[in-house]
Design a protein around this motif. Sequence first.
Motif, PDB file in Angstrom:
ATOM      1  N   GLY A  41       0.715  -1.224   0.109  1.00  0.00           N
ATOM      2  CA  GLY A  41      -0.122  -0.161  -0.010  1.00  0.00           C
ATOM      3  C   GLY A  41       0.728   1.105   0.040  1.00  0.00           C
ATOM      4  N   ALA A  42       2.057   1.303   0.711  1.00  0.00           N
ATOM      5  CA  ALA A  42       2.593   2.312   0.825  1.00  0.00           C
ATOM      6  C   ALA A  42       3.604   2.736  -0.447  1.00  0.00           C
ATOM      7  N   ALA A  43       3.631   1.614  -1.413  1.00  0.00           N
ATOM      8  CA  ALA A  43       4.395   1.810  -2.553  1.00  0.00           C
ATOM      9  C   ALA A  43       3.519   2.146  -3.654  1.00  0.00           C
ATOM     10  N   LEU A  44       2.027   1.914  -3.628  1.00  0.00           N
ATOM     11  CA  LEU A  44       1.357   2.236  -4.663  1.00  0.00           C
ATOM     12  C   LEU A  44       1.288   3.516  -5.400  1.00  0.00           C
ATOM     13  N   PRO A  45       1.226   3.731  -6.658  1.00  0.00           N
ATOM     14  CA  PRO A  45       1.366   4.829  -7.268  1.00  0.00           C
ATOM     15  C   PRO A  45       0.149   5.811  -7.145  1.00  0.00           C
ATOM     16  N   LEU A  46       0.248   7.110  -7.260  1.00  0.00           N
ATOM     17  CA  LEU A  46      -1.047   7.865  -6.975  1.00  0.00           C
ATOM     18  C   LEU A  46      -2.202   7.347  -8.143  1.00  0.00           C
ATOM     19  N   GLN A  47      -1.713   6.553  -9.314  1.00  0.00           N
ATOM     20  CA  GLN A  47      -2.530   6.384 -10.332  1.00  0.00           C
ATOM     21  C   GLN A  47      -3.578   5.289  -9.844  1.00  0.00           C
TER      22      GLN A  47
ATOM     23  N   ASP B 165      -4.614  -3.727   5.400  1.00  0.00           N
ATOM     24  CA  ASP B 165      -3.493  -2.808   5.361  1.00  0.00           C
ATOM     25  C   ASP B 165      -3.230  -2.008   4.304  1.00  0.00           C
ATOM     26  N   SER B 166      -2.930  -2.761   3.199  1.00  0.00           N
ATOM     27  CA  SER B 166      -2.839  -2.109   1.795  1.00  0.00           C
ATOM     28  C   SER B 166      -3.611  -0.690   1.573  1.00  0.00           C
ATOM     29  N   ILE B 167      -4.931  -0.942   1.686  1.00  0.00           N
ATOM     30  CA  ILE B 167      -5.678   0.098   1.769  1.00  0.00           C
ATOM     31  C   ILE B 167      -5.442   1.513   2.305  1.00  0.00           C
ATOM     32  N   PHE B 168      -5.234   1.160   3.917  1.00  0.00           N
ATOM     33  CA  PHE B 168      -4.960   2.253   4.696  1.00  0.00           C
ATOM     34  C   PHE B 168      -3.515   2.606   4.470  1.00  0.00           C
ATOM     35  N   ALA B 169      -2.828   2.078   4.267  1.00  0.00           N
ATOM     36  CA  ALA B 169      -1.352   2.522   4.021  1.00  0.00           C
ATOM     37  C   ALA B 169      -1.321   3.545   2.457  1.00  0.00           C
TER      38      ALA B 169
END
Length: 217
Positions: free
Chosen positions: A73-79, A142-146
């Motif tokens: 989640g922390a590494a997902l791009p803004l897109q 977790d990924s959504i919140f991050a």
Amino acid sequence: MTMHKTVMASWLVSVVEQLVAQGLDRAELTAGLWGDQAALSKPTRQFDRVLARRLWQRAAVLSPDPLLGLKVGAALPLQALNIITGLIMQSTSLRDALRLTVRYQRLISNNGRLTTRPTRDGLLLCYEVTPSPVPMHPAHIDSIFAALFNVFLRCSPQPRVHPRRVTLVSPHTDCQPDYSAYFGCPVECATAEASFEFSNDALAAPFPVADAASTLD
């Protein structure tokens, strides 16, 4: 949006790319989950939420890392958040950003629903999991919140935009210091509900990149 195919490709494909970046084998991760690879290039295509849940269930089997969801989640791009990123960036404050995120979040995914509840001196942003035959893995949440926190922070990079407290359903209570380091606040794991708690001061934090002439609602 219908309730059948409810996860946008921009999010799902970005998640797959970051899972692969964490060392998971792409073929093992995605085998049998979708057929037409060309369709993945269409960022607004919708996939059934069960597919997304199966992806995370498989990822959890392939990776022993208890912080996999946080790292992805922390590494997902803004897109990855598609239109939600644009709405947040046009917001004048965190309070405005939360209002728009709650209102339009299900354009991106119906795996769960974001809601807000007032507190004595702030606001609680909660995540309610949508019922489904396939359970939602804690790493998925977790990924959504991050990812959400990453966008909020990039729009207003100042200490007071951090939540006052975070609760997560992740059973890994031994990882609470790692979660706290990312969110910049106390984090409690193994709770019944995933939530952010923001103070009124954080909610009023201005977003300097906002369009002052915007009238989004």
